[in-house]
Design an enzyme around this catalytic site. Structure first.
Site, short mmCIF file in Angstrom:
data_model
loop_
_atom_site.label_atom_id
_atom_site.label_comp_id
_atom_site.label_asym_id
_atom_site.label_seq_id
_atom_site.Cartn_x
_atom_site.Cartn_y
_atom_site.Cartn_z
N PHE A 238 0.82 -1.23 0.00
CA PHE A 238 0.00 0.00 0.00
C PHE A 238 0.84 1.27 0.00
O PHE A 238 0.38 2.31 0.44
CB PHE A 238 -0.98 0.00 1.19
CG PHE A 238 -1.85 -1.22 1.25
CD1 PHE A 238 -2.80 -1.45 0.24
CD2 PHE A 238 -1.72 -2.16 2.25
CE1 PHE A 238 -3.61 -2.58 0.28
CE2 PHE A 238 -2.52 -3.30 2.28
CZ PHE A 238 -3.46 -3.52 1.30
N ARG A 320 1.96 15.55 -5.75
CA ARG A 320 0.77 14.86 -6.27
C ARG A 320 -0.51 15.39 -5.62
O ARG A 320 -1.58 15.36 -6.23
CB ARG A 320 0.89 13.34 -6.10
CG ARG A 320 -0.12 12.56 -6.94
CD ARG A 320 0.10 11.05 -6.88
NE ARG A 320 0.93 10.55 -7.95
CZ ARG A 320 0.50 10.20 -9.17
NH1 ARG A 320 -0.77 10.28 -9.47
NH2 ARG A 320 1.34 9.76 -10.08
N ALA A 523 2.52 3.91 -7.93
CA ALA A 523 1.84 4.82 -8.85
C ALA A 523 0.86 4.05 -9.74
O ALA A 523 0.55 4.49 -10.85
CB ALA A 523 2.85 5.60 -9.70
N GLU A 725 -4.66 2.56 -7.33
CA GLU A 725 -4.91 3.67 -6.41
C GLU A 725 -6.22 4.44 -6.64
O GLU A 725 -6.87 4.85 -5.67
CB GLU A 725 -3.75 4.68 -6.46
CG GLU A 725 -2.45 4.11 -5.96
CD GLU A 725 -1.29 5.02 -6.37
OE1 GLU A 725 -0.94 5.04 -7.56
OE2 GLU A 725 -0.75 5.70 -5.50
N1 MTE Z 1 -3.70 -4.20 -3.45
C1 MTE Z 1 -3.32 -5.08 -2.51
N2 MTE Z 1 -4.05 -6.20 -2.33
N3 MTE Z 1 -2.25 -4.86 -1.70
C2 MTE Z 1 -1.49 -3.71 -1.82
O1 MTE Z 1 -0.52 -3.53 -1.09
N4 MTE Z 1 -1.18 -1.57 -3.00
C3 MTE Z 1 -1.83 -0.50 -3.78
C4 MTE Z 1 -2.56 -1.08 -5.00
N5 MTE Z 1 -3.37 -2.21 -4.61
C5 MTE Z 1 -1.87 -2.75 -2.82
C6 MTE Z 1 -2.99 -3.06 -3.64
C7 MTE Z 1 -0.92 0.54 -4.24
S1 MTE Z 1 -0.49 1.75 -3.18
C8 MTE Z 1 -0.44 0.56 -5.52
S2 MTE Z 1 0.53 1.82 -6.07
C9 MTE Z 1 -0.75 -0.51 -6.49
O2 MTE Z 1 -1.57 -1.53 -5.92
C10 MTE Z 1 0.54 -1.12 -6.98
O3 MTE Z 1 0.34 -2.19 -7.82
P1 MTE Z 1 -0.01 -2.06 -9.38
O4 MTE Z 1 0.78 -0.91 -9.91
O5 MTE Z 1 0.42 -3.36 -9.93
O6 MTE Z 1 -1.47 -1.83 -9.44
N1 HPA Z 2 3.61 7.77 -7.22
C1 HPA Z 2 3.93 6.76 -6.39
N2 HPA Z 2 5.16 6.54 -5.98
C2 HPA Z 2 6.12 7.36 -6.39
C3 HPA Z 2 5.85 8.43 -7.26
C4 HPA Z 2 4.52 8.65 -7.69
O1 HPA Z 2 4.20 9.58 -8.46
N3 HPA Z 2 7.01 9.07 -7.48
C5 HPA Z 2 7.95 8.40 -6.77
N4 HPA Z 2 7.41 7.37 -6.12
MO1 MOS Z 3 1.40 3.07 -4.21
S1 MOS Z 3 1.26 4.56 -2.79
O1 MOS Z 3 2.07 4.22 -5.35
O2 MOS Z 3 2.73 2.25 -3.57
#
Ligand code: MTE
Ligand code: HPA
Ligand code: MOS
Length: 777
Positions: A238, A320, A523, A725
Site C-alpha cells: 500500500f 501529487r 503509482a 490507487e
Molecule cells: N492491493 C493489494 N491487495 N495490496 C497492496 O498492497 N497496493 C496499492 C494497490 N493495490 C496494494 C494493492 C498501491 S499503493 C499501488 S501503487 C498498487 O496496488 C501497486 O500495484 P499495481 O501498480 O500493480 O497496481
Molecule cells: N507515485 C507513487 N510513488 C512514487 C511516485 C509517484 O508519483 N514518485 C515516486 N514514487
Molecule cells: Mo502506491 S502509494 O504508489 O505504492
C-alpha cells in the site's frame, strides 16, 4: 480454427489470483517463511523515548550483557554511508549520531540468538540526551520556525486576483485531513544472508527491490553488483514498502556482514507502526470564488503536510496533492502551493494515492462550500465544473496538461441512474425534514486520477522470459506482487502472446539479479509498465520462433500463426512444445529481455508545466449513510460504484481492487485516527487503538461495476487502465454523505466543515456545532 478464448487465462478473463488458493491454505511463502539456515540471528531496534533532543551518548552495557545478545550495532558499525534517504538528500540516517528527531526513532539494533532475547535487551539502553522543544503537527511546526523538508511546488494558471475580483461569491476555509497507517497484514521484514567477498543476499518485503539493493550497497560501502534483493510476494504494501524497508534491509545486511551469519529483523506491530512512515496528514487553507450557478471562477490553496523529520518521498507526495487539488474540475484561475513541513514525527511516506486523495478531499470540500452557500445539491455543482474533453477552453489543468480523455460526465450520469440517486436524495431530504434522531445523507462523488510516476524516469520497466526446451515458460519482471494481482495479469499477457494456457507459465520471485534498475511497484503503474515489458520479451521470442518455423517448413513468415497451445505453419499444426523442442535443436535463442518506457510524458517542476500523466483513470461512487445525532455513530447503508479501468486485463481482479480500495479509503476518512500526545508519542500504535474497517463495516448494499464500454485511448497494454490507487478516492462519497446527514440538523444552510477522519466523535461535535450555529443564523 480455435479462437483466442480457447486458452485458459488470456487477458480479459476473470481467472483467480495465482496465489489465491495458496494464500487461503497458508501455503504461500512470505519472507518469514523462508527456511532459516543454521546460525541465523535475530535483530531488534532500540528506539528513543523523546521527540527531539541532542544525543550525548548511549550506554549499551546492560544491553550487551543481556542473555542471548551477540552484538549491538550503532552508527559506528556502518561501513559505508549512514543514510537511507530514498532521494539522496542525505537526511535520513540509519542510526542518528547527534540528533534525535522523533519519539520512537531507531537508535541502535540488538542482535541476539532469538528474536525474543533481542527485543527484551533493546529496552535496557540508557540514553543520555539534552531534550529540546518539539512540534508534531504542521501548524505548530511552522509557528516554531521549523524548515521544510524539500522545496515546495507552485502551480499557477490564469490570474487569481482578477478571478476573485469578478466572482459573485467567495468562501475561505481550513480543512484538516488526517493521515493513515498502512496496516499491511505482513509487517516489515528483512532477512540477510552473507556470501563470499562483499556479497549479501537480502530477502525482504518490499515494493522496490532495486532501491533496497542500492541502499544496502551504499550503507555497506560496496557496489550494487554485490547485493541481491529478492521478494516473492508481500502481505500488502500500500505504499508502506516503497521506501520504508530500507532501514530494515540496511540493518540486517550490516549485521550479517559484520557477524558472518544470517540475520533477520522483524519489528512487532507496535514498533512497525511507530518507526515507519504513514500517509501524510494535511492542513489545507482554501479560498474559492464562484458565480450564482456554482461555477468556479478562482481557487487558491495552500497544502501544508506533516512530513516528519526527513524528506523521504514527501516532495513527490505533496506534488501529487497539488496535481489532484482540481479532481475533475476546471479552475479558470488558480494558484496552488505545497508546504512540505518538517515535524518531529516519523517520516511520512507513500500511501495508496500518494497525496492525490488529500488533494481531492480539498477539492470536494470546496464543492461542498459552494453547494451549501448557494443551497444546491453538491452533485449539481460538481457537474457545473467538470473538465471538458480537450476540444474546448475548459480542459486545461493547473499544471498545463490538457485533459483529452474525459469520461467523467458519462460515468456520473450512468451511476446517477443505476444508483437511483435523485429519487433517493429526495426521499432522504423528506425523511430528514421530519426531525428524527437518525438522519440520512447521500453523496455522489467523482474521481479523476493521473497515471504515471511524476518522476518521469521512473516510468520504465524490464522483463525476462525464458522458454525452456520442454515448452514451459519462466516469466520474470521488475514488478512486485503485494496482493494486487500484478503477476497474474502479466502472466495473462504472456499466455495470450504465446497462445498457451496460463498454467504453462511459471511466475517467479522478483529479484534484482534478473531485471536490473527497476522502479518501485507504485503509482498504480505495475501492469502498465511490466505488462508492456513482458509483451516486448514475448514478441522477441515469438519472432525467432516464427522465423524458424517458416524456414523449416519452407513457407512465408506470414503463414505462421500462434493458435491455442499450437502453432500453425502453412497447413500444418504442431504443438507449441514440439515447435519449441525443434527450435532448440536448431539452436534458436529462446530467452529475451523486454523493455518499456511510457511515451509522451514530460514534466518541468520549476516551471510547473508539462504533461506529467500519460492518461487519467476515472470513477464515481454514490454512498448513503445514516447517523445517530445523539451519539455521532453511523453506518454505511449502501454504496454504488462505477469505475473506469479501460479494457480490463482481468475484471475479477480489477473489481477486487476497486472494492478493497474503496473500503480502505472509507476507513481513512472515517475511523482511522492517528493521535500523538503532548510528549510527541504516537498513542495509536496497534489495532487496539487504531481502528481499520471491519468486514461488518462494509456497506450493507455494495454494488461495484466496471465501465465496460471504456477503452484507454492511449496505447497501453491491451488498452487497459491502471486500477490500484484511483478507487481509493471513491471513499470520499462516505465523507460527503456524512456531511449531508450532519447538515440536515441546520436545514442544509451551513457547510458542516467536517475534518477527517470523521469519527463518531467529530460527527457528534459537528452536529452540536450546527445546531448552535443554525439556531443563531
Ligand atoms: N492491493 C493489494 N491487495 N495490496 C497492496 O498492497 N497496493 C496499492 C494497490 N493495490 C496494494 C494493492 C498501491 S499503493 C499501488 S501503487 C498498487 O496496488 C501497486 O500495484 P499495481 O501498480 O500493480 O497496481
Ligand atoms: N507515485 C507513487 N510513488 C512514487 C511516485 C509517484 O508519483 N514518485 C515516486 N514514487
Ligand atoms: Mo502506491 S502509494 O504508489 O505504492
Amino acid at each position: 480454427m480455435k479462437d483466442r478464448q480457447d486458452i485458459r487465462g488470456a487477458t480479459r478473463q476473470s481467472i483467480p489470483h495465482d496465489s489465491a488458493a495458496k494464500q487461503v491454505m497458508g501455503r504461500a511463502e512470505y519472507t518469514d517463511d523462508i527456511a532459516e539456515p543454521a546460525g541465523t540471528l535475530h535483530a531488534y531496534l532500540g528506539v528513543s523515548d523523546v521527540a527531539h533532543a541532542r544525543l550525548r551518548s548511549i550506554d549499551l552495557s546492560a544491553v550487551r550483557a543481556a542473555p542471548g545478545v551477540v552484538d549491538v550495532l550503532t552508527a559506528a558499525d556502518i561501513p559505508g554511508v549512514n543514510d537511507v534517504s530514498p532521494t539522496g538528500r542525505h537526511d535520513e540516517p540509519v542510526f542518528p549520531t547527534d540528533a534525535i528527531e522523533y519519539h520512537g526513532q531507531p537508535l541502535f539494533a540488538v542482535v541476539a540468538e532469538t528474536r525474543d532475547a533481542a527485543r527484551r535487551a533493546a529496552e535496557l539502553a540508557k540514553v543520555d540526551c539534552e531534550v529540546l522543544p518539539h512540534a508534531t503537527d504542521p501548524v505548530s511546526a511552522r509557528d516554531a520556525g521549523m524548515p521544510l523538508v524539500t522545496d515546495p511546488l507552485k502551480l499557477e494558471r490564469g490570474d487569481v486576483v482578477s478571478g476573485f475580483g469578478a466572482a459573485a461569491h467567495r468562501v475561505t476555509g481550513r480543512m484538516v485531513i488526517g493521515g493513515q497507517d498502512h496496516m499491511y497484514l505482513e509487517g516489515q521484514i528483512a532477512f540477510a544472508v552473507p556470501g563470499e567477498d562483499d556479497d549479501v543476499v537480502v530477502h525482504c518485503s518490499t515494493q522496490h527491490p532495486s532501491e533496497a539493493q542500492h541502499m544496502v550497497a551504499h550503507v555497506l560501502g560496496v557496489p550494487s553488483n554485490a547485493v541481491v534483493v529478492n521478494v516473492r510476494r508481500m502481505g500488502g504494501g500500500f505504499g508502506g514498502k516503497e521506501s520504508q524497508m530500507n532501514l530494515f534491509c540496511a540493518v540486517a545486511a550490516v549485521a550479517a556482514k559484520k557477524l558472518g551469519r544470517p540475520v533477520k529483523i522483524r519489528p512487532d506491530r507496535d514498533q512497525d507502526m511507530t518507526a515507519t512512515g504513514k500517509r501524510h496528514d494535511f492542513v489545507v487553507d482554501y479560498d474559492v470564488g464562484f458565480d450564482d450557478t456554482g461555477r468556479i471562477a478562482a481557487v487558491e490553496g495552500e497544502f501544508a503536510a506533516r512530513c516528519g523529520f526527513s524528506s523521504d518521498l514527501s516532495g513527490p507526495v505533496t506534488d501529487r496533492a497539488l496535481f489532484h487539488a482540481d479532481n475533475a474540475y476546471f479552475y479558470p484561475n488558480v494558484r496552488l502551493t505545497s508546504r512540505p513541513q518538517k515535524t518531529n514525527t516519523v517520516s511520512n511516506t507513500a500511501f495508496r494515492g500518494f497525496g492525490g486523495p488529500q488533494g481531492v478531499v480539498a477539492a470536494e470540500r470546496m464543492i461542498e462550500e459552494i453547494a451549501f452557500a448557494l443551497g444546491k445539491d453538491p452533485l449539481e455543482v460538481r457537474r457545473a465544473n467538470f473538465y471538458g474533453d480537450g476540444a474546448d477552453d475548459r480542459s486545461l489543468t493547473p499544471y498545463h496538461q490538457t485533459v483529452e480523455d474525459n469520461v467523467i460526465g458519462r460515468i456520473v450520469d450512468e451511476l446517477e441512474d443505476s444508483a437511483d440517486y435523485q429519487a433517493r436524495r429526495k426521499a432522504i431530504v423528506e425523511e430528514n425534514a421530519k426531525g428524527g434522531v437518525l438522519r440520512r445523507g447521500i453523496a455522489l462523488t467523482p474521481v479523476k486520477f493521473g497515471i504515471s510516476f511524476t518522476a518521469t524516469w521512473y516510468n520504465q520497466a524490464g522483463a525476462l522470459i525464458h522458454v525452456y526446451n520442454d515448452g514451459s515458460i519462466h516469466l520474470n519482471h521488475g514488478g512486485t506482487e503485494m496482493g494486487q494481482g500484478l503477476n497474474t495479469k502479466v502472466a495473462q499477457v504472456v499466455a495470450e502472446a504465446f497462445q498457451v494456457d496460463f498454467d504453462r507459465i511459471k511466475i517467479t520471485k522478483t529479484t534484482t539479479e534478473k531485471v536490473p534498475n527497476t522502479s518501485a511497484t507504485a503509482a498504480s503503474s505495475g501492469s502498465d509498465l511490466n505488462g508492456m515489458a513482458a509483451l516486448d520479451a514475448a514478441e522477441q521470442i515469438k519472432a525467432r520462433l516464427v522465423q524458424f518455423a517458416a524456414e523449416s517448413r519452407g513457407v512465408g513468415e506470414d503463414a505462421v500463426r500462434f493458435v491455442p497451445n499450437h502453432v500453425q505453419i502453412g497447413d500444418e499444426v504442431v504443438a507449441f512444445d514440439t515447435l519449441v523442442k525443434e527450435a532448440y535443436m536448431a539452436r534458436v535463442h529462446l530467452s529475451a529481455a523486454g523493455f518499456y518506457k511510457t511515451p509522451k510524458i514530460h514534466w518541468d517542476r520549476a516551471a510547473g508545466k508539462g504533461r506529467p500523466f500519460y492518461y487519467y483513470a476515472y470513477g464515481a461512487a454514490c454512498s448513503e449513510v445514516v447517523i445517530d445525532t445523539l451519539t455521532g455513530e453511523y453506518r454505511v447503508e449502501r454504496t454504488d460504484i462505477l469505475h473506469d479501468v479501460g479494457r480490463s486485463l482481468n475484471p475479477a481482479l480489477d473489481k477486487g481492487q476497486v472494492e478493497g480500495a474503496f473500503i480502505q479509503g472509507m476507513g481513512w476518512l472515517t475511523t482511522e485516527e492517528l493521535w500523538w500526545d503532548d510528549a510527541g508519542r504516537l498513542r495509536t500504535h496497534a489495532p487496539s487503538t487504531y481502528k481499520i474497517p471491519l468486514a461488518s463495516d462494509r456497506p450493507r448494499v455494495f454494488n461495484v461495476e466496471l465501465a465496460d464500454w471504456s477503452e484507454n485511448r492511449e496505447m497501453t497494454i491491451k488498452r487497459s487502465k491502471a486500477v490500484g490507487e484511483p478507487p481509493f478516492i471513491l471513499g470520499i462519497a462516505v465523507l460527503e454523505a456524512l456531511s449531508m446527514a450532519v447538515a440536515s440538523v441546520a436545514d442544509y444552510k451551513v457547510c458542516p466543515r467536517l475534518d477527517t477522519p470523521a469519527t463518531p466523535e467529530r460527527v457528534l461535535l459537528a452536529v452540536e456545532r450546527l445546531r448552535t450555529e443554525g439556531a443563531r443564523g
